[in-house]
Design a protein around this motif. Structure first.
Motif, short mmCIF file in Angstrom:
data_model
loop_
_atom_site.label_atom_id
_atom_site.label_comp_id
_atom_site.label_asym_id
_atom_site.label_seq_id
_atom_site.Cartn_x
_atom_site.Cartn_y
_atom_site.Cartn_z
N LEU A 76 -1.50 13.79 5.23
CA LEU A 76 -1.02 14.82 4.27
C LEU A 76 -1.36 15.96 5.03
N HIS A 77 -0.60 16.64 5.80
CA HIS A 77 -0.92 17.68 6.52
C HIS A 77 0.36 18.18 7.27
N GLN A 78 0.60 19.42 7.08
CA GLN A 78 1.88 20.29 7.49
C GLN A 78 1.85 20.29 9.01
N GLU A 133 -6.50 5.93 -4.07
CA GLU A 133 -5.58 5.97 -5.11
C GLU A 133 -4.86 4.83 -5.46
N ARG A 134 -4.51 4.30 -6.44
CA ARG A 134 -3.57 3.14 -6.82
C ARG A 134 -2.45 2.78 -6.00
N LEU A 177 3.53 3.91 1.79
CA LEU A 177 2.42 4.06 2.71
C LEU A 177 1.17 4.60 2.09
N PRO A 178 0.09 4.33 2.27
CA PRO A 178 -1.15 4.92 1.89
C PRO A 178 -1.32 6.15 2.65
N LEU A 232 -6.46 -0.23 1.26
CA LEU A 232 -5.58 0.41 1.62
C LEU A 232 -5.25 0.78 3.13
N MET A 233 -6.52 0.72 3.83
CA MET A 233 -6.24 0.72 5.05
C MET A 233 -5.68 -0.40 5.84
N TYR A 234 -5.94 -1.56 5.31
CA TYR A 234 -5.16 -2.63 5.80
C TYR A 234 -3.61 -2.64 5.74
#
Length: 462
Positions: free
Chosen positions: A30-32, A98-99, A104-105, A324-326
């Motif tokens: 999450l980065h522009q 987060e849930r 994609l996480p 989530l990493m998986y």
């Protein structure tokens, strides 16, 4: 024609030497725009006979990459991917816990990344870890000695291809089981430097967190730790001391000791050993038996058919981020972005507990003495709520080195608060605790460990 063919051969050789790939963007981050740090990934062959290729993530220092130290980071296990350190501990990424909703996480920037003042190579090792692979089944046979040997080969080949960093101070670092092999790697580097092996590596020291040594103290210290934390009664503690008489608590030989250790293990089984203050949760285990299921068609179901996912912990659990990493690391777009070789690793797991691994170094203690007395700096740190390799055991093996205390036990601070306690010894060895932290201290106490590392790597007091 001959000069052209010669030029072509040289070009192909250079291409083989350099398997580096610059990563400008990462799915889910999450980065522009492009990444706010320089990330390089690649493979280095460390065994030509079996075609063993170790995968790495190299992240340049955000301060002064041409002068700042270079840290080689190894995760524990053995068999845990270095990406755990990149996105859970000391790297510039953090998995947003987060849930899971089927997409994609997400990843966010970690403001407490150690790359603020150090270049870091995160290495998937030993073989069979993360995205590292072998082209021959025998290449997957590994152990303490081969892990250490491969790490040294990796470094010399990597520096041969990155000669602009040869003058930078080099430090070897790792936590948990990797703490056992780190001093062995430093020892091998020093010996090869003495033998004029090229390129010469500018090794300056090492750092290990909640480390294993291979000695019996690693597991036996869990009993006094549990007593000191009020987890077992004084009566049970005294009976274990009297009946076990210092033998290995994991495999006691006499019946009274075995019976008492069974009682102790019942208390232990109720706890999250990596951090006794955390709720008892499912581990995001390797090669698990459960299939990831979510509402709708998940990205894992669509993109990674046939893969099994970790047991799903609750969102409140510290093990939810590894789950989530998986999902993130097994996404084809992610692997394309990282330039992972296709078809070499069927399924990325955070920690591979099914390695063909031999613990062929019984203890690393003699290596600590050898390398610190040859001028290497050392930082040993412990999260003080870890019951896997408790700080009381770490303190005990440091005492066994018979170094004299140069600075007595004192508190160290971050933002005006006690962040832990520290003691310094001769031969440039520093021990530090991280207050309130567990087995992987930077994961839960990022700001404190960021300050600890920044001070130590800059040769300032904690």
């Amino acid at each position: 024609m001959l000069p052209f063919l010669l030029l072509l051969c040289v070009s192909q050789w250079l291409l083989l030497l350099s398997a580096a790939f610059n990563v400008a963007n990462l799915p889910g981050f999450l980065h522009q725009g492009s990444l706010p740090f320089h990330l390089e990934t690649g493979y280095v062959e460390v065994d030509e006979i079996h075609g063993v290729e170790l995968f790495y993530y190299f992240i340049e220092s955000e301060r002064n990459p041409r002068e700042d130290p270079i840290l080689l980071w190894l995760s524990g296990g053995p068999g845990c991917s270095a990406f755990s350190a990149v996105a859970l501990e000391i790297g510039p990424l953090k998995i947003r816990s987060e849930r899971y909703n089927g997409s994609l996480p997400n990843l966010v920037y970690n403001p407490y990344t150690w790359t603020k003042f150090s270049n870091i190579i995160f290495l998937d090792s030993p073989i069979g870890t993360g995205f590292s692979f072998s082209n021959h089944p025998l290449g997957y046979e590994t152990g303490d000695k081969s892990w250490s040997k491969h790490a040294v080969i990796f470094l010399r080949k990597w520096f041969a291809d990155h000669q602009q960093f040869l003058a930078n101070p080099l430090y070897i670092a790792g936590d948990s089981y990797a703490g056992k092999v780190v001093p062995v790697i430093v020892h091998e580097i020093l010996n090869e430097n003495d033998l004029k092996v090229q390129p010469k590596l500018n090794i300056q020291g090492y750092m290990i967190g909640n480390p294993s040594t291979g000695d019996v103290i690693d597991v036996n210290s869990r009993v006094p730790f549990a007593f000191g934390m009020g987890l077992i009664s004084e009566e049970l503690y005294q009976e274990i001391v009297e009946n076990c008489k210092g033998e290995d608590y994991e495999s006691p030989k006499n019946a009274p000791c075995a019976s008492l250790i069974e009682v102790f293990n019942e208390f232990k089984s109720e706890l999250m050993l990596g951090d006794i203050l955390e709720p008892k949760c499912n581990l995001a285990a390797p090669n698990p038996k459960y299939i990831v299921v979510s509402t709708g068609r998940s990205i894992l179901q669509e993109s990674n058919k046939g893969l099994s996912g970790p047991p799903i912990p609750e969102v409140k659990c510290g093990t939810y981020a590894p789950y989530l990493m998986y999902i993130w690391a097994n996404n084809p777009e992610v692997q394309d972005a990282l330039n992972v070789q296709k078809g070499k690793v069927k399924e990325w797991v955070r920690c591979n507990e099914y390695l063909n691994y031999t613990k062929d170094i019984s203890s690393s203690l003699k290596y600590h003495v050898n390398i610190t007395t040859r001028g290497c700096r050392a930082l040993v740190y412990s999260g003080d709520h870890d019951m896997i390799f408790p700080m009381v055991g770490t303190k005990q093996w440091i005492k066994s080195l018979q170094f004299f205390v140069t600075q007595r036990w004192r508190s160290w601070h971050v933002s005006g608060q006690v962040a832990g306690y520290t003691e310094s010894y001769s031969n440039n060895l520093t021990f530090a605790t991280v207050k309130g932290a567990g087995h992987t201290a930077p994961e839960s106490k990022g700001q404190q460990c960021f300050s600890m590392f920044g001070r130590w790597i800059s040769k300032r007091p904690l």
